[in-house]
Design a protein around this motif. Structure first.
Motif, PDB file in Angstrom:
ATOM      1  N   ALA A 192      91.015  61.194  23.786  1.00 17.69           N
ATOM      2  CA  ALA A 192      90.125  60.038  23.715  1.00 17.69           C
ATOM      3  C   ALA A 192      88.692  60.439  24.021  1.00 17.69           C
ATOM      4  N   TYR A 193      88.545  61.461  24.823  1.00 18.44           N
ATOM      5  CA  TYR A 193      87.207  61.782  25.315  1.00 18.44           C
ATOM      6  C   TYR A 193      87.157  63.261  25.621  1.00 18.44           C
ATOM      7  N   SER A 194      86.248  63.964  24.998  1.00 23.64           N
ATOM      8  CA  SER A 194      86.079  65.385  25.295  1.00 23.64           C
ATOM      9  C   SER A 194      84.612  65.740  25.149  1.00 23.64           C
ATOM     10  N   VAL A 195      84.002  66.084  26.249  1.00 18.55           N
ATOM     11  CA  VAL A 195      82.559  66.351  26.237  1.00 18.55           C
ATOM     12  C   VAL A 195      82.256  67.569  27.095  1.00 18.55           C
ATOM     13  N   ARG A 196      81.047  68.110  26.912  1.00 16.95           N
ATOM     14  CA  ARG A 196      80.598  69.197  27.774  1.00 16.95           C
ATOM     15  C   ARG A 196      79.302  68.791  28.458  1.00 16.95           C
ATOM     16  N   ARG A 197      79.213  69.047  29.730  1.00 16.15           N
ATOM     17  CA  ARG A 197      78.012  68.785  30.505  1.00 16.15           C
ATOM     18  C   ARG A 197      77.709  70.018  31.356  1.00 16.15           C
ATOM     19  N   SER A 198      76.616  69.980  32.072  1.00 17.20           N
ATOM     20  CA  SER A 198      76.245  71.112  32.913  1.00 17.20           C
ATOM     21  C   SER A 198      75.818  70.626  34.279  1.00 17.20           C
ATOM     22  N   LEU A 199      75.926  71.509  35.244  1.00 17.38           N
ATOM     23  CA  LEU A 199      75.602  71.131  36.628  1.00 17.38           C
ATOM     24  C   LEU A 199      74.385  71.887  37.146  1.00 17.38           C
ATOM     25  N   HIS A 200      73.567  72.437  36.243  1.00 13.64           N
ATOM     26  CA  HIS A 200      72.549  73.372  36.724  1.00 13.64           C
ATOM     27  C   HIS A 200      71.274  72.716  37.223  1.00 13.64           C
ATOM     28  N   ASP A 201      71.035  71.454  36.922  1.00  8.73           N
ATOM     29  CA  ASP A 201      69.888  70.799  37.544  1.00  8.73           C
ATOM     30  C   ASP A 201      70.145  69.301  37.646  1.00  8.73           C
ATOM     31  N   ALA A 202      69.208  68.610  38.284  1.00  4.87           N
ATOM     32  CA  ALA A 202      69.465  67.216  38.647  1.00  4.87           C
ATOM     33  C   ALA A 202      69.720  66.351  37.409  1.00  4.87           C
ATOM     34  N   ARG A 203      68.890  66.539  36.391  1.00  2.27           N
ATOM     35  CA  ARG A 203      69.055  65.725  35.199  1.00  2.27           C
ATOM     36  C   ARG A 203      70.447  65.900  34.601  1.00  2.27           C
ATOM     37  N   HIS A 204      70.874  67.128  34.525  1.00  6.62           N
ATOM     38  CA  HIS A 204      72.190  67.394  33.947  1.00  6.62           C
ATOM     39  C   HIS A 204      73.323  66.936  34.852  1.00  6.62           C
ATOM     40  N   VAL A 205      73.073  67.011  36.141  1.00  6.48           N
ATOM     41  CA  VAL A 205      74.106  66.522  37.064  1.00  6.48           C
ATOM     42  C   VAL A 205      74.310  65.028  36.846  1.00  6.48           C
ATOM     43  N   ILE A 206      73.208  64.320  36.661  1.00  3.35           N
ATOM     44  CA  ILE A 206      73.315  62.869  36.450  1.00  3.35           C
ATOM     45  C   ILE A 206      74.106  62.576  35.168  1.00  3.35           C
ATOM     46  N   GLN A 207      73.831  63.375  34.138  1.00  3.47           N
ATOM     47  CA  GLN A 207      74.584  63.185  32.892  1.00  3.47           C
ATOM     48  C   GLN A 207      76.061  63.545  33.063  1.00  3.47           C
ATOM     49  N   ALA A 208      76.293  64.574  33.841  1.00  4.14           N
ATOM     50  CA  ALA A 208      77.687  64.971  34.095  1.00  4.14           C
ATOM     51  C   ALA A 208      78.436  63.834  34.780  1.00  4.14           C
ATOM     52  N   LYS A 209      77.751  63.241  35.714  1.00  4.17           N
ATOM     53  CA  LYS A 209      78.364  62.135  36.452  1.00  4.17           C
ATOM     54  C   LYS A 209      78.782  61.008  35.506  1.00  4.17           C
ATOM     55  N   LYS A 210      77.897  60.673  34.582  1.00  2.08           N
ATOM     56  CA  LYS A 210      78.227  59.595  33.640  1.00  2.08           C
ATOM     57  C   LYS A 210      79.456  59.959  32.826  1.00  2.08           C
ATOM     58  N   ALA A 211      79.531  61.213  32.431  1.00  2.00           N
ATOM     59  CA  ALA A 211      80.674  61.650  31.623  1.00  2.00           C
ATOM     60  C   ALA A 211      81.961  61.574  32.438  1.00  2.00           C
ATOM     61  N   ILE A 212      81.884  61.997  33.672  1.00  2.00           N
ATOM     62  CA  ILE A 212      83.086  61.954  34.517  1.00  2.00           C
ATOM     63  C   ILE A 212      83.552  60.506  34.648  1.00  2.00           C
ATOM     64  N   ARG A 213      82.584  59.637  34.810  1.00  2.00           N
ATOM     65  CA  ARG A 213      82.957  58.232  34.940  1.00  2.00           C
ATOM     66  C   ARG A 213      83.625  57.719  33.655  1.00  2.00           C
ATOM     67  N   LEU A 214      83.051  58.084  32.532  1.00  2.00           N
ATOM     68  CA  LEU A 214      83.668  57.644  31.266  1.00  2.00           C
ATOM     69  C   LEU A 214      85.081  58.214  31.101  1.00  2.00           C
ATOM     70  N   ALA A 215      85.249  59.447  31.543  1.00  2.00           N
ATOM     71  CA  ALA A 215      86.575  60.071  31.419  1.00  2.00           C
ATOM     72  C   ALA A 215      87.617  59.292  32.221  1.00  2.00           C
TER      73      ALA A 215
END
Ligand SMILES: Cc1ncc(C[n+]2csc(CCOP(=O)(O)OP(=O)(O)O)c2C)c(N)n1
Ligand SMILES: Cc1ncc(C[n+]2csc(CCOP(=O)(O)OP(=O)(O)O)c2C)c(N)n1
Ligand code: SF4
Ligand code: SF4
Ligand code: SF4
Ligand code: SF4
Ligand code: SF4
Ligand code: SF4
Ligand SMILES: [Mg+2]
Ligand SMILES: [Mg+2]
Lengths: 76, 363, 259, 185, 259, 363, 76, 185
Positions: free
Chosen positions: E174-197
């Motif tokens: 249903a959901y497969s994405v890639r995000r990164s944890l290397h800076d604040a902006r990307h961490v915020i995006q990662a968080k959104k993806a985790i929530r969607l998952a």
């Protein structure tokens, strides 16, 4: 400009400095003393009150050891 | 070559290389990782085959492949990885191909921990997966012996076309000791006649472990049992220490035997006539020497870094000829000479006072 | 004067042994095509077969090449071991869909991802033939099998795995196509693909896989002819035939789509 | 003593494993039986590392010990862990640059060496391990100082070759520090 | 009057235990994001974690949820077992790239293909952290590791495996994405993806996976800040961030690309 | 319920269902396939969990998952599949969770064949993968007993939070015999307190087999050993047949015991005072009864469908109290009563003429 | 029109009839007798010499038990 | 005889497994111990199948036998395989519709039954198995014919229910054939 401050749990901090890099106004710096685990933790070094409470430091902190406060105007 | 200070894992790897290992397939696992890492560097350097497999299941089957192709091949792992190789072991057994495996044992069951242990004893000596088979199992007690037995492993594997397991433990793998490496053997030029090399100018070779019909499979099993009997007749190895006038004998292998040896020294100093029998081949088990010994001494104390696995083999062999006791540590702990000595003291008391129950001893 | 020439005869790389396959099972057809390819490429004396566990478990009896028998699903690992130590041999595995797509998917994907220079002949018959017709990862939605007696329910067991497409996504793969064995025209196309797959290996291009839609009249519970119809009518719509990855050097010789 | 066990413990990065190897090489070069074994695995993450070296006149049993004859502790957690474990009559070498606590045991010999400070003064801060090793040898001449010297010459990794002289100096300074100073009680 | 409000504090679903991670290791960051998500969705009391074998082996100590520890690579199978018998629980695995992409690829692909209604947090740090920095299937070409001392050579070890893309190809996902944890902006995006998952799971949409590019300063041999740079400069070009599969019901809330 | 003609595999499956099995995960393999197939039909019908796993490795880990969630769960397989489950077994052992496994053994090693065999004895009784552990192993000899022991397996698994293996063989699995099924147990409503169900209103539950530090892991091992001792004390099961005045006793389990029983009847007819001891629990092994027996009889003949695996357990227990011999068939062959009788004849001759060497007997 | 004939190894043939279906001129039919394995093999039933030697039967035969011959004109 | 073993063998599709089950059911309904075991696995591919039924007055040992008391062989390969194996004094029931060879053994009782023909004549060709079973019972009344009758009524799969009458008829015709015909020598 928003104003804030952070609390760092120095015993959890591992001194990775990711927060230091992430902080826009550069108000985080390394402490001169090791904590009991042996790491040099970071500390808020904000003599001019530049911290905005933006929480970017907390957002990158792998140890979840930062609490961020922001000033809010409370109707008197 | 003179002695160097060598880490066990590195020594095992380099010994394999010098014994002529042509291919290595493995998967990282503590406490054997440096073995794989040494292979990663040296095999490529020597233009031999190194491949990090995607898993232990894949690794043992790559090894199986290289073995049917007639090369000297090896893998290494530690306890959970050895569990995953059981099916592969069984196929290798059923195919009569030579393979060397190094098991640097760690604490179990389950994920357990990564401390030294000897608790794979049963799973490597009693079976290689399903079916009737025993690999040859060699248990080094020093880094030097780890080297020597690895070289021997390759030779035995070829001689008998069998699986040989070098059973070390985390302590042997991680420690450094002075040891001497053998010279590099010249590269073997020819593959054995039975190997799969392409059916050029000869009928095809087939290597399988599938024998439909009980008769066919029983014939294979008979052949395997004959081979095992041959190995039992020729390849038993063990070591004795201070057996003169011993009336009690410790039985231990690998790291436990080192500790037992220290304990023997101390006990002898105290005047207890104690010796040590150290099986070097865990399979074939030194049955005859133990049985003979049992007729001369009163007591055997088996010392292991597990809950008492070899203990049962000793007991089977000794029968009612002598008392057999066990002491050991599990979970990655190494027994101390003290602990062993306390148990031996207890055993001597026991003879004076039959109601005395020695601590930490399974009858 | 009129004389006769032989236009088709049994390939040399097939041994004289009779197969144990059920009547009309296209495992036999696949064997024949591989054997013809080996003959044509003149590689019988340097080919090594890695047989797998499934109805084709005795493949080593049917090909006249050096051969071994891998544990269920592990043929690609065994083939890797062989090819790494014997790069001059031509190494191929012959695997069913239970073997490759279920228990052995890990070994297959990693061999492909590493670009092992081996060839896989992958027989997709939408069922576990050997063990009596259980559901395979390739069984069709609604397909009744002995382990999905009410028909494969995607909510419980997911949807058919598309191996040729999956493999095509991996950079190490030089050739990944799907063909079918249900009639003469398709058999001829399958043969061409098998040949290209072996050529990929001979040219050191990397991993090659030919997925062959194959019949299992016995476990499908139909006559051989009907089984071929079922492939055409039911399987091909789910498993489109075609080329999913063809490395550049082979492209000129590969027919598009293969339909 | 025919067999002596030494534990060297500290933070990762303080060079405890290499210090232990130096000692083992030296013992070997002195013709004795030696074993060296590190702590390994995930317990090395997040900070501490230790190794055990045994030097003996006869074949060595277990390469690990629960109660060492000597402990060299380079940081506070290591002090906390090993101070109670050293055998009665044993030696505890303490990096006084980092460890402020003091031992309450009266059955130990204590050697305080400001290893970080000495290293920084006579070489670079990283050499604190060698300073502590020197201090230990001043109290227990398990191997000749020259053997450690030799071991350093033979086994210092190529990438650190330029630090050889500094290593030798700091080793001697550590040694000198503990030979000269009166024992801390 | 001026008062203070807390704008960030430690999530409740993180336990009080200190982690054993190396300084700057973004495993910790990933933990925090998952814990925040659990707090936000108010599912702490029905979540079950399946920890895996890798540096995150103690994850069960760090989350304040019911948890177990799977054999290396088998977390998706264990999660399947749990979810099948407890469909009302929220089940997630937390796996490294050695664990999921190497030894456990089979279990991961089959769980995805079956559309198991579970969530996988997949930490891609291009290396085996726990065992001391060996090559992973996700290591970059040329990357020096303890088992590829001369750098990963694609001819010997193949090319990096792209898990998020591979999974996206399976219908059960249903959901497969890639995000990164290397800076604040990307961490915020990662968080959104985790929530969607997690939301995907709560909405019974099927399998969800978030691949997170993560640092391993220790085994990469660099400082934490440099490790973040390495993610940005070396990893992201090879592992493009983005959404590879977003089931319809989630689409409105998913940001495209995630860059 | 009255007797029905039931196929062993179907009986095993249906018995599990009636014992309350809530979830089944398995992978097809001959000769246990009908078991999985019965589950496929019935579990879905009953709205319970059935899933065909992608492999045995996945199956045992799905089982492990369902077990940590606190359900009664089972898998089944045959020898090569059991080899692949060894790592999972070890984790289950290290986690103290209840699991039932049915092993319908076939000929090995390797792919072997699909005929009945008992050659998983070592790999299921001596270890469950790496580490110190023994599953409870129950060996039925009839279809009825297959049913009864399967029900018992679920109960023992829960009582001791342990792995229980029902060790059948291809003959038990494939044959039909009249047997009676138990009534359907009511569905269990509550999950056990230790289960992972979400930490609602209680501290979190964690189930792991990882214990860093030798001390912690040793504590786990001590707890496990205590549990095993308890099981040894309480759960030994065996059967005796025509022991009156026996001076020779056959020892056999499962299908081999059926044949041995026929042989005993024939031998008794011929006047030989022969009995049969049939271990029902292969672990815990009936040590005490065997030891006591050994003090009363002259000879024990172990009969197995393998190359002599339980033989060693008998020998260990019997010590020098009696002679222990072995006869068996490998490769999927079932010994015939004739064969056993010939060996027994030989053994009796042996006492008359010590130079006589009985055929097919390992001393 | 080309002309040919086929030889069927009746002991190998399993009577699956795939060749029969594939044969354009329908000149293959089932034999009335079982072979020794128990299958009814196929046979060439071509009274009118319609076999073209096209080999389609052989192409589909899973048992590889058909040999196909085709007539060629040999210059006298 | 207190224990009798029967092997039924033929091509796949000739119904050997079901015939064996019928016999086992009948034995069970007659209150006797019974076992039935099929051949299984890949050897069932490509043609032949067999099963073994044992009927006894006491608990049964192995469910398989190497030398059966009775063999019912429905095709030539089965004849070839089992003719030499039947115990001396045993019975060999031969489907004479398909098997032309004759036994050279003089220590066997031979019952020839044109099973295919009888089946075709009185029911459908598929029922040859029942015809042969009837023939066997004419020679060795292991179980009552009525018990087989009953077993047919109880266990004929629903999909074959319409063939019940035909089954019963063919069973009796097979029986009748062998009761009436003189023994083939
Ligand atoms: C480890 C293991 N598990 C299971 C089996 C049983 N088994 C044999 S063949 C097979 C499946 C074969 O199906 P497939 O690969 O599709 O081949 P097919 O028979 O359909 O050609 C299985 C599960 C086995 N031999 N080994
Ligand atoms: C069966 C088995 N094989 C190998 C290991 C050793 N091992 C532990 S963690 C690990 C790799 C971890 O790498 P990854 O999954 O990438 O996690 P990271 O540490 O990088 O977060 C390995 C191989 C094991 N525990 N079990
Ligand atoms: S809240 Fe923002 S400004 Fe304040 S310290 Fe953190 S990053 Fe810097
Ligand atoms: S990011 Fe966190 S752990 Fe790192 S230095 Fe800042 S507060 Fe410390
Ligand atoms: S069972 Fe199916 S796949 Fe196997 S031989 Fe028969 S038809 Fe072919
Ligand atoms: S080794 Fe790497 S992945 Fe593991 S904790 Fe340290 S930095 Fe993180
Ligand atoms: S060669 Fe062509 S025409 Fe002749 S029989 Fe075969 S298919 Fe028919
Ligand atoms: S295709 Fe082959 S096997 Fe099938 S009927 Fe024709 S000749 Fe016989
Ligand atoms: Mg298939
Ligand atoms: Mg990783």
């Amino acid at each position: 400009m928003a104003h804030g401050r952070i609390f760092i749990d120095a015993e959890r901090c591992k001194g990775c400095e990711l927060c230091r890099t992430a902080c826009p106004p550069h108000v985080i710096s390394l402490a001169p003393q090791r904590n009991s685990i042996g790491y040099y933790p970071v500390m808020l070094n904000d003599p001019d009150n530049k911290c905005t409470g933006c929480a970017l430091c907390a957002v990158v902190c792998p140890e979840a050891c930062i609490i961020v406060y922001r000033d809010v105007a409370v109707p008197a | 070559m003179s002695k160097q200070l060598l880490k066990g894992n590195v020594a095992l790897a380099e010994a394999a290389i010098r014994a002529g290992c042509e291919a290595y397939f493995g998967y990282p696992i503590t406490p054997q990782t440096e073995l794989l890492e040494h292979m990663a560097r040296r095999m490529i350097e020597l233009n031999r085959v190194f491949l990090q497999a995607e898993s232990e299941v894949a690794a043992i089957n790559m090894v199986y492949g290289a073995a049917v192709a007639g090369t000297k091949v090896m893998t290494s792992s530690s306890s959970p990885g050895i569990s995953l190789m059981q099916e592969g072991f069984s196929y290798i057994a059923g195919s009569n191909v030579p393979v060397v495996v190094i098991d640097v044992m760690r604490g179990g069951p389950g994920l357990g921990n990564i401390q030294p242990s000897q608790s794979d004893y049963n799973q490597i000596t009693k079976s290689a997966g399903h079916g009737d088979f025993h690999p040859i199992v060699l248990a080094p007690a020093t880094v030097q012996e780890a080297i020597d037995l690895t070289v021997l492993a390759f030779d035995l594997a070829e001689t008998y076309r069998t699986l040989v397991i070098v059973a070390a433990d985390g302590a042997i793998g991680q420690m450094m000791e002075p040891a001497e490496l053998p010279p590099m053997r010249p590269k073997r030029e020819k593959r054995p006649f039975w190997a799969l090399t392409g059916a050029a100018g000869r009928p095809k070779n087939v290597i399988t472990s599938l024998y439909l019909g009980a008769d066919n499979l029983e014939a294979l099993n008979n052949q395997i049992q004959d081979k095992l009997a041959l190995i039992q007749g020729h390849e038993v190895r063990y070591d004795c220490y201070r057996m003169e006038d011993a009336d009690s004998v410790l039985v231990a292998f690998g790291t436990a035997a080192r500790v037992a040896q220290t304990a023997v020294d101390h006990l002898r100093q105290e005047g207890f006539p104690v010796g040590l029998l150290r099986p070097i081949t865990l399979w074939p088990f030194p049955e005859r020497p133990l049985r003979e010994l049992a007729q001369q001494v009163d007591t055997l104390l088996v010392v292991e870094m597990n809950a008492g696995q070899m203990f049962h083999d000793v007991k089977e062999v000794v029968g009612d000829q002598a008392e057999v006791y066990f002491t050991g540590r599990t979970g990655g702990a190494i027994p101390t000479p003290d602990e062993i000595e306390r148990v031996v003291h207890g055993l001597y008391n026991y003879y004076l006072d039959p109601d005395y129950s020695p601590v930490g001893v399974l009858a | 004067m009129i004389s006769e020439k032989v236009v088709y005869e049994r390939p040399v790389a097939l041994s004289v042994n009779r197969t144990h396959y059920c009547p009309g099972c296209t495992h036999g057809t696949a064997h024949r095509l591989v054997a013809e390819t080996i003959d044509e490429l003149n590689i019988r004396e340097r080919t090594i077969l890695v047989a797998s566990v499934g109805c084709s478990v005795f493949a080593y009896d049917y090909f006249d090449v050096d051969a071994c028998e891998a544990p269920h699903g592990r043929a690609p690992a065994m083939a890797t071991g062989i090819k790494r130590v014997s790069p001059d041999n031509i190494v191929f595995t012959y695997q069913g869909d239970g073997d490759l797509a279920s228990i052995g998917i890990g070994e297959a994907i990693h061999a492909a991802s590493r670009g092992e220079n081996i060839t896989i002949i992958f027989i997709n018959n939408a069922v576990y033939g050997m063990t009596g017709g259980q559901m395979a990862p390739t069984s069709l939605i609604g397909q009744k099998t002995t382990s999905s007696p009410l028909g494969r329910d995607p909510k419980l067991s997911g949807t058919p795995l598309h191996i040729a497409e999956l493999m095509a996504g991996l950079p190490g793969v030089a050739y990944s196509v799907r063909r079918s064995l249900h009639d003469a025209r398709h058999v001829i196309q399958a043969k061409k693909a098998i040949r290209l797959a072996f050529e990929a290996q001979m040219q050191h291009l990397g991993f090659s896989l030919v997925e062959l839609l194959s019949t299992c009249p016995t476990n499908w519970g139909v006559a051989p002819g009907e089984a071929c119809d079922w492939v055409r009518e039911e399987m091909i719509p789910v498993y489109p035939l075609g080329d999913f990855k063809v490395a550049e050097p082979l492209r000129a010789r590969s027919q598009r789509g293969g339909q | 003593m025919s067999e002596t066990s030494v534990v060297i413990a500290g933070f990762g990065g303080q060079g405890v494993l290499f210090a232990g190897q130096l000692l083992a090489y030296a013992g070997m070069e002195n013709g004795r039986f030696v074993t060296w074994i590190p702590s390994y695995g995930p317990e090395m993450r997040g900070g501490t590392a230790h190794c055990t070296v045994i030097i003996s006149d006869r074949p060595i049993g277990a390469p690990t010990v629960t109660r060492p004859d000597i402990a060299i502790v380079l940081n506070q957690p290591s002090f906390d862990k090993y101070e109670p474990l050293v055998k009665p009559g044993g030696l505890l070498v303490v990096n006084s640059s980092l460890v402020t606590a003091s031992s309450l045991r009266d059955d130990l010999e204590l050697a305080l060496v400001p290893a970080d400070a000495l290293a920084e003064q006579f070489g670079t801060r990283q050499l604190l391990n060698v300073a502590a090793l020197g201090a230990m040898l001043a109290k227990r001449p398990l191997v000749a100082l020259t053997a450690v010297d030799q071991a350093l010459r033979n086994h210092l990794p190529a990438s650190k070759a330029h630090l050889l002289a500094a290593n030798l100096t700091v080793l001697e300074k550590g040694y000198a520090h503990c030979v000269q100073l009166p024992l801390a009680q």
